[in-house]
Design a protein around this motif. Sequence first.
Motif, PDB file in Angstrom:
ATOM      1  N   GLY A   1     -12.929  -7.812   9.383  1.00 19.49           N
ATOM      2  CA  GLY A   1     -12.275  -6.752  10.333  1.00 19.49           C
ATOM      3  C   GLY A   1     -11.133  -6.442   9.513  1.00 19.49           C
ATOM      4  O   GLY A   1     -10.554  -5.241   9.692  1.00 19.49           O
ATOM      5  N   SER A   2     -10.228  -7.373   9.096  1.00 19.70           N
ATOM      6  CA  SER A   2      -8.989  -7.100   8.365  1.00 19.70           C
ATOM      7  C   SER A   2      -9.189  -6.181   7.205  1.00 19.70           C
ATOM      8  O   SER A   2      -8.313  -5.060   6.554  1.00 19.70           O
ATOM      9  N   TYR A   3     -10.168  -6.248   6.216  1.00 16.40           N
ATOM     10  CA  TYR A   3     -10.535  -5.444   5.036  1.00 16.40           C
ATOM     11  C   TYR A   3     -11.084  -4.195   5.561  1.00 16.40           C
ATOM     12  O   TYR A   3     -10.642  -3.090   5.007  1.00 16.40           O
ATOM     13  N   VAL A   4     -11.746  -4.138   6.515  1.00 14.77           N
ATOM     14  CA  VAL A   4     -11.824  -2.730   7.296  1.00 14.77           C
ATOM     15  C   VAL A   4     -10.599  -1.998   7.561  1.00 14.77           C
ATOM     16  O   VAL A   4     -10.480  -0.755   7.477  1.00 14.77           O
ATOM     17  N   GLY A   5      -9.922  -2.692   8.268  1.00 16.41           N
ATOM     18  CA  GLY A   5      -8.444  -2.276   8.642  1.00 16.41           C
ATOM     19  C   GLY A   5      -7.681  -1.519   7.414  1.00 16.41           C
ATOM     20  O   GLY A   5      -7.067  -0.610   7.642  1.00 16.41           O
ATOM     21  N   LEU A   6      -7.700  -2.459   6.375  1.00 15.10           N
ATOM     22  CA  LEU A   6      -6.908  -1.979   5.169  1.00 15.10           C
ATOM     23  C   LEU A   6      -7.682  -0.948   4.679  1.00 15.10           C
ATOM     24  O   LEU A   6      -6.760  -0.130   4.159  1.00 15.10           O
ATOM     25  N   PHE A   7      -8.970  -0.726   4.535  1.00 17.69           N
ATOM     26  CA  PHE A   7      -9.616   0.356   4.024  1.00 17.69           C
ATOM     27  C   PHE A   7      -9.196   1.557   4.927  1.00 17.69           C
ATOM     28  O   PHE A   7      -8.771   2.831   4.242  1.00 17.69           O
ATOM     29  N   LEU A   8      -9.237   1.579   6.188  1.00 20.20           N
ATOM     30  CA  LEU A   8      -8.925   2.663   6.981  1.00 20.20           C
ATOM     31  C   LEU A   8      -7.155   2.997   6.903  1.00 20.20           C
ATOM     32  O   LEU A   8      -6.918   4.400   6.875  1.00 20.20           O
ATOM     33  N   LEU A   9      -6.460   1.920   6.770  1.00 17.38           N
ATOM     34  CA  LEU A   9      -4.811   2.220   6.661  1.00 17.38           C
ATOM     35  C   LEU A   9      -4.944   2.932   5.204  1.00 17.38           C
ATOM     36  O   LEU A   9      -3.905   3.714   5.263  1.00 17.38           O
ATOM     37  N   GLY A  10      -5.676   2.499   4.317  1.00 17.68           N
ATOM     38  CA  GLY A  10      -5.744   3.015   2.949  1.00 17.68           C
ATOM     39  C   GLY A  10      -6.085   4.644   3.050  1.00 17.68           C
ATOM     40  O   GLY A  10      -5.460   5.464   2.382  1.00 17.68           O
ATOM     41  N   SER A  11      -7.038   4.970   4.001  1.00 21.83           N
ATOM     42  CA  SER A  11      -7.376   6.374   3.927  1.00 21.83           C
ATOM     43  C   SER A  11      -6.302   7.126   4.596  1.00 21.83           C
ATOM     44  O   SER A  11      -6.134   8.288   4.370  1.00 21.83           O
ATOM     45  N   ALA A  12      -5.574   6.664   5.838  1.00 22.20           N
ATOM     46  CA  ALA A  12      -4.534   7.149   6.387  1.00 22.20           C
ATOM     47  C   ALA A  12      -3.134   7.278   5.355  1.00 22.20           C
ATOM     48  O   ALA A  12      -2.681   8.569   5.242  1.00 22.20           O
ATOM     49  N   PHE A  13      -2.930   6.528   4.593  1.00 21.07           N
ATOM     50  CA  PHE A  13      -1.737   6.531   3.801  1.00 21.07           C
ATOM     51  C   PHE A  13      -2.222   7.645   2.671  1.00 21.07           C
ATOM     52  O   PHE A  13      -1.332   8.444   2.044  1.00 21.07           O
ATOM     53  N   THR A  14      -3.662   7.591   2.160  1.00 19.71           N
ATOM     54  CA  THR A  14      -3.925   8.467   1.028  1.00 19.71           C
ATOM     55  C   THR A  14      -3.781  10.099   1.796  1.00 19.71           C
ATOM     56  O   THR A  14      -3.263  10.783   0.908  1.00 19.71           O
TER      57      THR A  14
ATOM     58  N   LEU B   1     -11.128  12.162  -2.019  1.00 26.64           N
ATOM     59  CA  LEU B   1     -11.884  11.029  -2.201  1.00 26.64           C
ATOM     60  C   LEU B   1     -11.760  10.160  -3.734  1.00 26.64           C
ATOM     61  O   LEU B   1     -12.216   8.998  -3.542  1.00 26.64           O
ATOM     62  N   ALA B   2     -11.190  11.138  -4.631  1.00 26.47           N
ATOM     63  CA  ALA B   2     -11.005  10.533  -5.833  1.00 26.47           C
ATOM     64  C   ALA B   2     -10.055   9.156  -5.790  1.00 26.47           C
ATOM     65  O   ALA B   2     -10.233   8.311  -6.123  1.00 26.47           O
ATOM     66  N   CYS B   3      -8.961   9.554  -5.090  1.00 23.50           N
ATOM     67  CA  CYS B   3      -7.831   8.585  -4.717  1.00 23.50           C
ATOM     68  C   CYS B   3      -8.295   7.577  -3.701  1.00 23.50           C
ATOM     69  O   CYS B   3      -7.988   6.309  -3.920  1.00 23.50           O
ATOM     70  N   MET B   4      -9.268   7.667  -2.852  1.00 26.31           N
ATOM     71  CA  MET B   4      -9.857   6.792  -2.121  1.00 26.31           C
ATOM     72  C   MET B   4     -10.838   5.869  -2.850  1.00 26.31           C
ATOM     73  O   MET B   4     -10.607   4.497  -2.685  1.00 26.31           O
ATOM     74  N   VAL B   5     -11.421   6.457  -4.059  1.00 26.89           N
ATOM     75  CA  VAL B   5     -12.021   5.296  -4.917  1.00 26.89           C
ATOM     76  C   VAL B   5     -11.265   4.341  -5.526  1.00 26.89           C
ATOM     77  O   VAL B   5     -11.314   3.186  -5.707  1.00 26.89           O
ATOM     78  N   LEU B   6     -10.019   4.859  -6.106  1.00 26.99           N
ATOM     79  CA  LEU B   6      -8.989   4.129  -6.624  1.00 26.99           C
ATOM     80  C   LEU B   6      -8.442   3.036  -5.754  1.00 26.99           C
ATOM     81  O   LEU B   6      -8.103   1.911  -5.902  1.00 26.99           O
TER      82      LEU B   6
ATOM     83  N   PHE C   1       0.776  -1.271  -0.017  1.00 29.06           N
ATOM     84  CA  PHE C   1       0.119  -0.042   0.083  1.00 29.06           C
ATOM     85  C   PHE C   1       0.880   1.234  -0.108  1.00 29.06           C
ATOM     86  O   PHE C   1       0.550   2.212  -0.544  1.00 29.06           O
ATOM     87  N   MET C   2       2.028   1.060   0.823  1.00 30.18           N
ATOM     88  CA  MET C   2       2.611   2.356   0.789  1.00 30.18           C
ATOM     89  C   MET C   2       3.134   2.849  -0.583  1.00 30.18           C
ATOM     90  O   MET C   2       3.115   4.343  -0.826  1.00 30.18           O
ATOM     91  N   PHE C   3       3.589   2.086  -1.574  1.00 32.10           N
ATOM     92  CA  PHE C   3       3.826   2.316  -2.750  1.00 32.10           C
ATOM     93  C   PHE C   3       2.874   2.490  -3.814  1.00 32.10           C
ATOM     94  O   PHE C   3       2.600   3.310  -4.595  1.00 32.10           O
ATOM     95  N   LEU C   4       1.756   1.707  -3.669  1.00 32.97           N
ATOM     96  CA  LEU C   4       0.600   1.798  -4.363  1.00 32.97           C
ATOM     97  C   LEU C   4      -0.259   3.248  -4.230  1.00 32.97           C
ATOM     98  O   LEU C   4      -0.403   4.013  -5.174  1.00 32.97           O
ATOM     99  N   ILE C   5      -0.523   3.534  -3.033  1.00 38.20           N
ATOM    100  CA  ILE C   5      -1.101   4.862  -2.701  1.00 38.20           C
ATOM    101  C   ILE C   5      -0.257   5.966  -2.746  1.00 38.20           C
ATOM    102  O   ILE C   5      -0.729   7.076  -3.169  1.00 38.20           O
TER     103      ILE C   5
ATOM    104  N   GLU D   1      -0.445  -0.675  15.336  1.00 36.93           N
ATOM    105  CA  GLU D   1      -0.963  -1.060  16.528  1.00 36.93           C
ATOM    106  C   GLU D   1      -2.739  -0.978  16.354  1.00 36.93           C
ATOM    107  O   GLU D   1      -3.248  -2.041  16.538  1.00 36.93           O
ATOM    108  N   HIS D   2      -3.006   0.153  15.869  1.00 39.40           N
ATOM    109  CA  HIS D   2      -4.456   0.275  15.402  1.00 39.40           C
ATOM    110  C   HIS D   2      -4.957  -0.606  14.307  1.00 39.40           C
ATOM    111  O   HIS D   2      -6.084  -1.185  14.435  1.00 39.40           O
ATOM    112  N   TYR D   3      -4.010  -0.698  13.337  1.00 39.12           N
ATOM    113  CA  TYR D   3      -4.429  -1.739  12.255  1.00 39.12           C
ATOM    114  C   TYR D   3      -4.624  -3.194  12.869  1.00 39.12           C
ATOM    115  O   TYR D   3      -5.580  -3.883  12.430  1.00 39.12           O
ATOM    116  N   GLN D   4      -3.732  -3.690  13.513  1.00 35.62           N
ATOM    117  CA  GLN D   4      -3.730  -4.972  13.953  1.00 35.62           C
ATOM    118  C   GLN D   4      -5.006  -5.253  14.774  1.00 35.62           C
ATOM    119  O   GLN D   4      -5.386  -6.336  15.074  1.00 35.62           O
ATOM    120  N   SER D   5      -5.128  -4.097  15.840  1.00 30.16           N
ATOM    121  CA  SER D   5      -6.294  -4.178  16.692  1.00 30.16           C
ATOM    122  C   SER D   5      -7.657  -4.399  15.898  1.00 30.16           C
ATOM    123  O   SER D   5      -8.603  -5.400  16.094  1.00 30.16           O
TER     124      SER D   5
END
Length: 242
Positions: free
Chosen positions: A137-150, A100-105, A60-64, A204-208
């Motif tokens: 839960g992991s997919y929700v975590g990934l989406f939130l992680l993606g929002s932070a990285f974006t 939001l455009a980046c988040m859609v991608l 994600f670090m490289f994709l986003i 820590e929050h992503y793993q939670s």
Amino acid sequence: MLAVFKRELFSFLSSAMAYITIGIFLLACGLMFWFFPDTSILEYGYAEMDGFFSLVPYLFMFLISGIAMRSFAEERKEGTYVLLATRPLTDMQIILAKYLACMVLVLFSLLPTLVYYYSISQLGLPKGNIDTGAVIGSYVGLFLLGSAFTAIGIFASSITKNQIIAFAVAVFLCFFAYSGFDSVSRISALEGVSASLVNLGINEHYQSISRGVLDTRDLVYFITFVALFLGLTKLAIGGRKW
């Protein structure tokens, strides 16, 4: 704001860079999840996706960063941001439209990986022997992680005209925000505040959340994190306008 959102999204979708970036991301996910011996689910032998969800944050670090690097950097380089700024929109509305455009991608990038969940569910003995709650839960975590990285990627793009520099800065900030605090907390001199430093990091929050438990504190953390970097982006843009 909707017009800017559509313009940004269609601009992404009309460029080969978006498809190349997403394609490389999906290819890397597939290779690591199915073929590379050290990370292959076939070698692991258990019907779970923990390995996948531990690898994706680094991809994600490289994709986003690749998706978000052009948001403001390209506008500034080509001089089109001046035209955008003359529209009856506030800086924050422009930032949110691009965000939001980046988040859609990012969401488009995640959707094809649902095939992995179905495949593992079918390969399990018996069929369907997979912890669906943990996967959700992991997919929700990934989406939130993606929002932070974006949010980090948008900020990095707002401070430079060069997309490559924006990409490099975004990757570094994403990496530090994800695992840097964990590394700093292991320094012996900071042993007294190690727990606080770990809580400041995204990992820590992503793993939670990935354990299948949606804690309000984790949600507040991600919302605050996104708001912080979008606020920094507004300051960067507002400073240049002034």
